[in-house]
Design an enzyme around this catalytic site. Structure first.
Site, PDB file in Angstrom:
ATOM      1  N   ARG A 197     -53.735   7.921  65.047  1.00 59.23           N
ATOM      2  CA  ARG A 197     -52.735   6.986  64.540  1.00 59.23           C
ATOM      3  C   ARG A 197     -52.880   6.777  63.038  1.00 59.23           C
ATOM      4  O   ARG A 197     -51.869   6.677  62.323  1.00 59.23           O
ATOM      5  CB  ARG A 197     -52.862   5.640  65.258  1.00 59.23           C
ATOM      6  CG  ARG A 197     -51.827   4.605  64.826  1.00 59.23           C
ATOM      7  CD  ARG A 197     -50.418   5.132  65.016  1.00 59.23           C
ATOM      8  NE  ARG A 197     -49.420   4.094  64.796  1.00 59.23           N
ATOM      9  CZ  ARG A 197     -48.114   4.313  64.813  1.00 59.23           C
ATOM     10  NH1 ARG A 197     -47.656   5.513  65.037  1.00 59.23           N
ATOM     11  NH2 ARG A 197     -47.276   3.310  64.620  1.00 59.23           N
TER      12      ARG A 197
ATOM     13  N   SER B 207     -35.905  10.795  63.759  1.00 54.64           N
ATOM     14  CA  SER B 207     -37.144  11.558  63.804  1.00 54.64           C
ATOM     15  C   SER B 207     -37.119  12.507  65.012  1.00 54.64           C
ATOM     16  O   SER B 207     -36.198  13.305  65.146  1.00 54.64           O
ATOM     17  CB  SER B 207     -38.334  10.599  63.850  1.00 54.64           C
ATOM     18  OG  SER B 207     -39.554  11.270  63.665  1.00 54.64           O
TER      19      SER B 207
ATOM     20  N   ASP C 248     -38.844  10.203  52.090  1.00 52.61           N
ATOM     21  CA  ASP C 248     -39.390  10.690  53.356  1.00 52.61           C
ATOM     22  C   ASP C 248     -39.920  12.099  53.126  1.00 52.61           C
ATOM     23  O   ASP C 248     -39.172  13.064  53.075  1.00 52.61           O
ATOM     24  CB  ASP C 248     -38.294  10.691  54.425  1.00 52.61           C
ATOM     25  CG  ASP C 248     -38.779  11.150  55.792  1.00 52.61           C
ATOM     26  OD1 ASP C 248     -39.952  11.552  55.908  1.00 52.61           O
ATOM     27  OD2 ASP C 248     -37.977  11.118  56.744  1.00 52.61           O
TER      28      ASP C 248
ATOM     29  N   HIS D 132     -40.806   7.856  55.623  1.00 53.41           N
ATOM     30  CA  HIS D 132     -40.200   8.196  56.915  1.00 53.41           C
ATOM     31  C   HIS D 132     -39.837   6.953  57.717  1.00 53.41           C
ATOM     32  O   HIS D 132     -38.842   6.946  58.454  1.00 53.41           O
ATOM     33  CB  HIS D 132     -41.165   9.071  57.715  1.00 53.41           C
ATOM     34  CG  HIS D 132     -40.590   9.602  58.988  1.00 53.41           C
ATOM     35  ND1 HIS D 132     -39.438  10.363  59.037  1.00 53.41           N
ATOM     36  CD2 HIS D 132     -40.995   9.468  60.285  1.00 53.41           C
ATOM     37  CE1 HIS D 132     -39.165  10.688  60.285  1.00 53.41           C
ATOM     38  NE2 HIS D 132     -40.079  10.150  61.075  1.00 53.41           N
TER      39      HIS D 132
END
Length: 376
Positions: free
Chosen positions: A219, A149, A316, A349
């Site tokens: 979040r 990432s 992803d 992801h």
């Protein structure tokens, strides 16, 4: 079984020039190392972390059996990145909230907490700081730089900033830059934080409060993007939290997915720093090595000398396989040595952190190949 990890730190008095034109001095980097550096220092691997991770990459802390590092399934004795063969270094980036100097620390120039005055950072700034730490460790060339990432962006940046200081770049679930949709998700998350009444323009430390409401929402937004639609439906579907009957409420939790997201938001807001979230997401937004080459990734990657291994995951959608293929294509156009694995995994992801056997086997095979270079 995990090994015992020991956190370390290194202080740097000299100023680090930043891309913004500012600098930071008297800063500390938190880091951990695993394995043994060989005699000619040719077996070192730098691991770069993603948004909410840290230098604690693998192992557990003494007397904390549940403190496994975030990539403990990947790195350790006998694992895909075998610490019986490699000397692995995990570094916590500047601006983070896990030990390295960040917004919650004291600015040596003012004697006050940095807060909103902490300088904006870029991926390139982090790479320069990591290089300084490696200088102190006496490591001139890395066997590999590995990251997933945002960590993958750092690995890519290493090949451009310090092409002769690494032999391999392993870039997992990453991209050459963020598309507009990704920047949009980051901006919504940032607005959730900065509009929290407890944010106080980034100087909430002196008010003795934490903008937890904003962090929770940030979040929750982020977590949605880390999971695939298939995984969400499989884990939660339309299942209600309390029995078969709906409560007809717009305020309380009705669905299990709502309960899960609120739990993730609550947990995150209890340990992560709001200013750090802003800094790291903005560094993600800014990363674009092709920009100074008129948008040509081929021209940008012409600077690289490393061999590459890229991994992507079919579900992803935040860092889709097509983004990794852009890097692969640009490298091939430059005649670079590149391997690519596209893993058919259902997890979205987050797959780069999980135990997919094909993924682990591909990583193991590549790192075994690296080990043969210095064991020959």
């Amino acid at each position: 079984m995990s090994f015992i990890a020991t956190p370390q730190s290194m202080h740097f008095a000299d100023a680090l020039p930043l891309q913004s034109g500012k600098s930071i001095r008297d800063y500390t980097l938190a880091y951990e190392t695993y394995g043994t550096l060989n005699a000619d220092k040719s077996n070192a691997i730098l691991v770069c972390h993603a948004l909410n991770a840290s230098h604690h990459v693998a192992g557990v802390y003494e007397d904390q059996p549940k403190s496994a590092g975030w990539w403990d399934n990947m790195i350790g004795p006998g694992k895909s990145v075998d610490t019986n063969k490699f000397f692995v270094i995990g570094v916590n980036n500047l601006g983070s909230c896990f030990g390295s100097t960040g917004p919650m620390h004291t600015n040596p120039d003012t004697g006050k907490v940095y807060g909103s005055s902490f300088p904006v950072l870029t991926v390139e700034d982090w790479v320069h700081a990591q290089a300084r730490l490696l200088d102190r460790l006496g490591i001139q060339q890395l066997a590999a730089v590995l990251g997933g990432s945002l960590g993958g962006m750092q690995a890519l940046s290493w090949t451009l900033q310090y092409p002769e200081r690494m032999r391999h770049a392993v870039v997992v679930a990453s991209a050459p830059n963020l598309n507009a949709e990704n920047i949009a998700f980051n901006e919504v998350a940032r607005r959730a934080i900065v509009t929290d009444p407890d944010f106080h323009g980034g100087d909430f430390y002196e008010h003795g409060v934490i903008p937890q409401r904003g962090l929770r929402i940030a979040r929750m937004i982020g977590h949605i993007t880390y999971l695939s639609d298939d995984v969400m439906n499989q884990k939660f579907g339309r299942e209600l939290r309390e029995g078969p009957n709906i409560k007809f409420t717009t305020q309380d939790i009705e669905f299990q997915i709502e309960s899960y997201l609120r739990y993730q938001g609550d947990k995150f807001s209890s340990y992560f720093d709001a200013n750090t979230y802003l800094l790291i997401t903005r560094a993600l937004d800014y990363f674009d090595p092709a920009k100074q080459y008129g948008g040509s990734l081929k021209a940008a990657l012409a600077q690289s000398l490393a061999k590459f291994f890229l991994v992507s995951f079919t579900t992803d959608w935040r860092f889709a396989p097509g983004r990794s293929r852009e890097i692969v294509q640009a490298l091939l156009q430059n005649g670079r040595d590149v391997s690519y694995a596209e893993i058919d995994a259902p997890h979205g992801h987050d797959a780069f952190l999980l135990d997919d056997p094909r993924y682990m086997a591909a990583m193991r095979a590549y790192f075994e190949g690296i080990a043969k270079e210095f064991n020959a």
